[in-house]
Design a protein around this motif. Structure first.
Motif, mmCIF file in Angstrom:
data_model
loop_
_atom_site.group_PDB
_atom_site.id
_atom_site.type_symbol
_atom_site.label_atom_id
_atom_site.label_comp_id
_atom_site.label_asym_id
_atom_site.label_seq_id
_atom_site.Cartn_x
_atom_site.Cartn_y
_atom_site.Cartn_z
ATOM 1 N N LEU A 79 0.821 -1.200 0.000
ATOM 2 C CA LEU A 79 0.000 0.000 0.000
ATOM 3 C C LEU A 79 0.859 1.256 0.000
ATOM 4 O O LEU A 79 0.581 2.216 -0.742
ATOM 5 N N ASN A 80 1.916 1.287 0.815
ATOM 6 C CA ASN A 80 2.784 2.464 0.843
ATOM 7 C C ASN A 80 3.496 2.678 -0.483
ATOM 8 O O ASN A 80 3.685 3.812 -0.931
ATOM 9 N N THR A 81 3.884 1.568 -1.127
ATOM 10 C CA THR A 81 4.550 1.690 -2.426
ATOM 11 C C THR A 81 3.596 2.218 -3.485
ATOM 12 O O THR A 81 3.930 3.137 -4.242
ATOM 13 N N ALA A 82 2.390 1.646 -3.550
ATOM 14 C CA ALA A 82 1.407 2.072 -4.547
ATOM 15 C C ALA A 82 1.008 3.530 -4.334
ATOM 16 O O ALA A 82 0.965 4.326 -5.282
ATOM 17 N N ASP A 83 0.724 3.896 -3.086
ATOM 18 C CA ASP A 83 0.337 5.280 -2.811
ATOM 19 C C ASP A 83 1.507 6.234 -3.030
ATOM 20 O O ASP A 83 1.312 7.372 -3.474
ATOM 21 N N GLY A 84 2.720 5.789 -2.705
ATOM 22 C CA GLY A 84 3.887 6.631 -2.948
ATOM 23 C C GLY A 84 4.065 6.929 -4.418
ATOM 24 O O GLY A 84 4.370 8.064 -4.809
ATOM 25 N N TRP A 85 3.872 5.916 -5.258
ATOM 26 C CA TRP A 85 3.979 6.121 -6.705
ATOM 27 C C TRP A 85 2.880 7.058 -7.208
ATOM 28 O O TRP A 85 3.131 7.941 -8.027
ATOM 29 N N ARG A 86 1.661 6.866 -6.711
ATOM 30 C CA ARG A 86 0.537 7.698 -7.151
ATOM 31 C C ARG A 86 0.695 9.153 -6.700
ATOM 32 O O ARG A 86 0.114 10.054 -7.323
ATOM 33 N N ASN A 87 1.452 9.377 -5.642
ATOM 34 C CA ASN A 87 1.624 10.732 -5.118
ATOM 35 C C ASN A 87 2.829 11.470 -5.706
ATOM 36 O O ASN A 87 3.063 12.628 -5.360
ATOM 37 N N ILE A 88 3.593 10.802 -6.564
ATOM 38 C CA ILE A 88 4.709 11.494 -7.222
ATOM 39 C C ILE A 88 4.154 12.581 -8.138
ATOM 40 O O ILE A 88 3.184 12.360 -8.868
ATOM 41 N N ASP A 89 4.759 13.739 -8.098
ATOM 42 C CA ASP A 89 4.289 14.884 -8.882
ATOM 43 C C ASP A 89 4.378 14.575 -10.378
ATOM 44 O O ASP A 89 5.483 14.430 -10.929
ATOM 45 N N ARG A 90 3.241 14.471 -11.048
ATOM 46 C CA ARG A 90 3.216 14.152 -12.479
ATOM 47 C C ARG A 90 3.807 15.282 -13.314
ATOM 48 O O ARG A 90 4.333 15.040 -14.398
ATOM 49 N N GLN A 91 3.718 16.505 -12.818
ATOM 50 C CA GLN A 91 4.285 17.623 -13.569
ATOM 51 C C GLN A 91 5.805 17.491 -13.671
ATOM 52 O O GLN A 91 6.400 17.838 -14.707
ATOM 53 N N LEU A 92 6.435 16.970 -12.594
ATOM 54 C CA LEU A 92 7.882 16.754 -12.653
ATOM 55 C C LEU A 92 8.227 15.691 -13.681
ATOM 56 O O LEU A 92 9.208 15.826 -14.431
ATOM 57 N N LEU A 93 7.422 14.629 -13.756
ATOM 58 C CA LEU A 93 7.660 13.587 -14.751
ATOM 59 C C LEU A 93 7.470 14.133 -16.163
ATOM 60 O O LEU A 93 8.232 13.800 -17.082
ATOM 61 N N GLU A 94 6.456 14.985 -16.336
ATOM 62 C CA GLU A 94 6.221 15.574 -17.653
ATOM 63 C C GLU A 94 7.365 16.514 -18.048
ATOM 64 O O GLU A 94 7.807 16.525 -19.208
ATOM 65 N N MET A 95 7.845 17.279 -17.101
ATOM 66 C CA MET A 95 8.976 18.159 -17.391
ATOM 67 C C MET A 95 10.211 17.350 -17.752
ATOM 68 O O MET A 95 10.964 17.717 -18.664
ATOM 69 N N ALA A 96 10.422 16.230 -17.041
ATOM 70 C CA ALA A 96 11.565 15.384 -17.360
ATOM 71 C C ALA A 96 11.452 14.834 -18.774
ATOM 72 O O ALA A 96 12.454 14.739 -19.498
#
Length: 256
Positions: free
Chosen positions: A140-157
Motif C-alpha cells: 500500500l505504501n509503495t502504490a500510494d507513494g507512486w501515485r503521489n509522485i508529482d506528475r508535472q515533474l515527470l512531464e517536465m523530465a
C-alpha cells in the motif's frame, strides 16, 4: 553542543531510572508469586547463561533470524513490485483493494494454521506467514507513494528529455523512499513477533519452538529469558539498523 549533550544525558538518566524501577517491580512480583508462575530476574539471567553455554541460544537465534529475513525479504520484494505496478494502473489499484483488505484483516493465527495445513511443521511455516503478513503494508505504501509522485515533474523530465537514470534518481526514488522505508521499518518489528508466533505453533526449531518447549516443561525462567531476548532483538534492530537508515534516507531526501 553542550545543550544537546545535556539533553542526551538527561534522557539516558531518565531511561536508566525507568529500567531500575521496572526491575524492582519485576523482583517484587517474583517474590510475591510462586517461581513456577513468575521467574525472578536472577533466575531469568541464570537460564539465559545456561542457554548460551549449551549453544541453544545461538542455534535457535540463527534459525529464527534466517526465517525472519527470508520471509521479510520475500514479502518486501513481491509487495514493492506489485505496488509499483498497481500505482501505475488505477484499474489494478482498485482490483487489489479487496486483496489488501483481506490480508490486513485476517488474524495472524489463521495464517499460521493454514500454513501448517499446507506445509506441515518446519521452516516454510514462519517464512510463509511473515511474507504474507508484511505484504499489505509495504504494498500500500509503495502504490500510494507512486501515485503521489508529482506528475508535472515527470512531464517536465520527458519534455527536457531527461535520461531514465536522472528521472529515477531525482524524481522517482525521492518520492518512493520515505513511504517504502516507513512501511519496511514497521514490517521489520512485526516480522520478529510474527516469526516467533509462527514457530511457537508450527516449527521444529527456533525461538518460538524453544518457548513452546520451555512452557511444556514448565521452565518459566527460560520462557522469561526468551521473552527478553525477543524484546532486545526488536530494540537492537531499531537502534542499529532502522534508525540509522531512517536518518540517512530523510537526509538524502532533503538534499534531493
Amino acid at each position: 553542543m553542550q545543550d544537546s549533550t545535556t539533553l542526551r544525558n538527561r534522557r539516558l538518566l531518565v531511561q536508566g531510572v525507568t529500567i531500575l524501577i521496572l526491575l524492582a517491580i519485576w523482583q517484587g512480583l517474583s517474590m510475591s508469586l510462586p517461581s513456577i508462575l513468575f521467574a525472578s530476574p536472577l533466575d531469568t539471567a541464570a537460564a539465559f547463561v545456561r542457554m548460551v553455554e549449551s549453544g541453544e541460544f545461538t542455534e535457535q537465534l540463527l534459525q529464527s533470524a534466517s526465517r525472519m529475513f527470508i520471509g521479510l525479504f520475500s514479502g518486501m520484494i513481491v509487495a514493492i513490485c506489485c505496488g509499483l505496478v498497481a500505482g501505475c494502473s488505477p484499474v489494478l489499484y482498485d482490483a487489489m483493494r479487496p486483496v489488501q483488505s483481506m490480508l490486513m484483516g485476517i488474524p495472524p493465527i489463521i495464517v499460521v494454521v493454514l500454513a501448517m495445513v499446507w506445509f506441515g511443521t518446519g521452516s516454510m511455516v514462519p517464512v510463509f506467514v511473515v511474507s504474507v503478513l508484511v505484504f499489505p503494508g509495504i504494498y500500500l505504501n509503495t502504490a500510494d507513494g507512486w501515485r503521489n509522485i508529482d506528475r508535472q515533474l515527470l512531464e517536465m523530465a520527458a519534455i527536457y528529455k531527461s535520461t531514465p537514470w536522472h528521472t529515477l534518481r531525482h524524481i522517482i526514488l525521492p518520492g518512493l523512499a520515505v513511504p517504502i522505508f516507513t512501511a519496511i521499518s514497521l514490517a521489520t518489528g512485526s516480522a520478529v513477533r510474527i516469526t516467533i508466533m509462527a514457530e511457537l505453533l508450527g516449527a521444529d526449531a527456533g525461538i518460538g519452538y524453544s518457548l513452546a518447549f520451555a512452557r511444556v516443561n514448565i521452565d518459566t525462567a527460560k520462557v522469561f529469558a526468551w521473552t527478553l531476548v525477543s524484546i532486545f532483538i526488536i530494540i537492537l534492530l531499531d537502534h542499529l539498523v532502522i534508525s540509522p537508515l531512517r536518518k540517512f534516507i530523510l537526509r538524502w531526501n532533503r538534499e534531493e
